[in-house]
Write a protein that holds these residues in place. Sequence first.
Motif, PDB file in Angstrom:
ATOM      1  N   THR A  64      40.146  41.570 -83.547  1.00  0.00           N
ATOM      2  CA  THR A  64      41.365  41.352 -82.775  1.00  0.00           C
ATOM      3  C   THR A  64      41.139  41.829 -81.341  1.00  0.00           C
ATOM      4  O   THR A  64      40.446  42.826 -81.110  1.00  0.00           O
ATOM      5  CB  THR A  64      42.569  42.103 -83.376  1.00  0.00           C
ATOM      6  N   GLY A  65      41.705  41.091 -80.397  1.00  0.00           N
ATOM      7  CA  GLY A  65      41.522  41.452 -78.996  1.00  0.00           C
ATOM      8  C   GLY A  65      40.057  41.519 -78.610  1.00  0.00           C
ATOM      9  O   GLY A  65      39.657  42.342 -77.786  1.00  0.00           O
ATOM     10  N   GLY A  80      45.600  39.268 -80.803  1.00  0.00           N
ATOM     11  CA  GLY A  80      45.764  40.683 -81.082  1.00  0.00           C
ATOM     12  C   GLY A  80      46.171  40.975 -82.512  1.00  0.00           C
ATOM     13  O   GLY A  80      46.391  40.065 -83.317  1.00  0.00           O
ATOM     14  N   LYS A 115      41.930  51.797 -79.851  1.00  0.00           N
ATOM     15  CA  LYS A 115      42.190  50.700 -80.783  1.00  0.00           C
ATOM     16  C   LYS A 115      43.378  51.003 -81.676  1.00  0.00           C
ATOM     17  O   LYS A 115      44.162  50.098 -82.030  1.00  0.00           O
ATOM     18  CB  LYS A 115      40.947  50.424 -81.634  1.00  0.00           C
ATOM     19  N   VAL A 118      46.562  49.909 -79.971  1.00  0.00           N
ATOM     20  CA  VAL A 118      46.789  48.465 -80.013  1.00  0.00           C
ATOM     21  C   VAL A 118      47.335  48.042 -81.374  1.00  0.00           C
ATOM     22  O   VAL A 118      48.163  47.135 -81.481  1.00  0.00           O
ATOM     23  CB  VAL A 118      45.474  47.719 -79.701  1.00  0.00           C
ATOM     24  N   TRP A 119      46.892  48.727 -82.427  1.00  0.00           N
ATOM     25  CA  TRP A 119      47.296  48.349 -83.781  1.00  0.00           C
ATOM     26  C   TRP A 119      48.738  48.736 -84.123  1.00  0.00           C
ATOM     27  O   TRP A 119      49.225  48.424 -85.215  1.00  0.00           O
ATOM     28  CB  TRP A 119      46.321  48.928 -84.806  1.00  0.00           C
TER      29      TRP A 119
END
Length: 282
Positions: A64-65, A80, A115, A118-119
């Motif tokens: 993702t990303g 994402g 990370k 972002v999650w």
Amino acid sequence: MIDLLIRGGQVVTPEGVGAWDVGVDGERIVAVAAAGMLPAESTRVIDATGKLVIPGGIDPHVHTGWPIPARDGSMTVSAGPGQVSAAALCGGTTTLADFAIWEPGMSLAQAIAKKQEVWREGYTDYALHVMLQGAVPHEVIAQMPEAISAGFPSFKIFTTDVRPQGKGRMIRLGHLWAIMEASSRHGGILSIHAEDDDLVMYMYERLEREGRTDIAHMPLVHSIMSEDIAFRRVLRLARYVEGAAVYLVHVSSKAGTDAVAEARADGLPVYAETLHHYATFT
């Protein structure tokens, strides 16, 4: 204690498929029993009659990303965690393993935290592999035990830059050896994208020169020969590092499968994953 009962469906387990009831407590399956044997009083009940009841899938390899360099030097980024995890749920996959990308100047803890942030938009459970790249400094390799203790025991390695654009990912054999030693000493595992970089880059240059840049020629670049040589090189190195656990990704040929099977037959903790299109696009 059961707060959710799923009954009436055909339940899929490692032992087979049957007309069983499933009891859930919180987020854990705590019972699989013959129909009617689990209490339904004061419990939420889902009638699964006519349906399959399958444990949530685990995808151990998602990006993702993820930065994707183009031939013209531009860069795109893959979707994402929000979009990817929502799509995964539609297919019954409830856990995704993504990649925390370490970059020069960062600590491993910083890469993981970046990370994780972002999650926050994700809908599934997730895990993170820690991706190392390039000439990883000694002080960063020394942080691996702390990452393993924190619940991040897997480290992604590339033995190739994969494409001429966006170079810098490849880890050479000396650094791979040091990383493998640190991983094995502390119970980690290396997730390795193994291809021979010399062969890959030569074929990119050759096909570009010959004007054969259509996707149909991709197997000539990421070839059986490259996989065979790289897998055996990595697995030979692993024989010199006691307890080295290796997880080879993108296994696409019999040559790669044979290398893994030989290592496993000798008792090495070696594992591998493939992709469905390798079994259909031949």
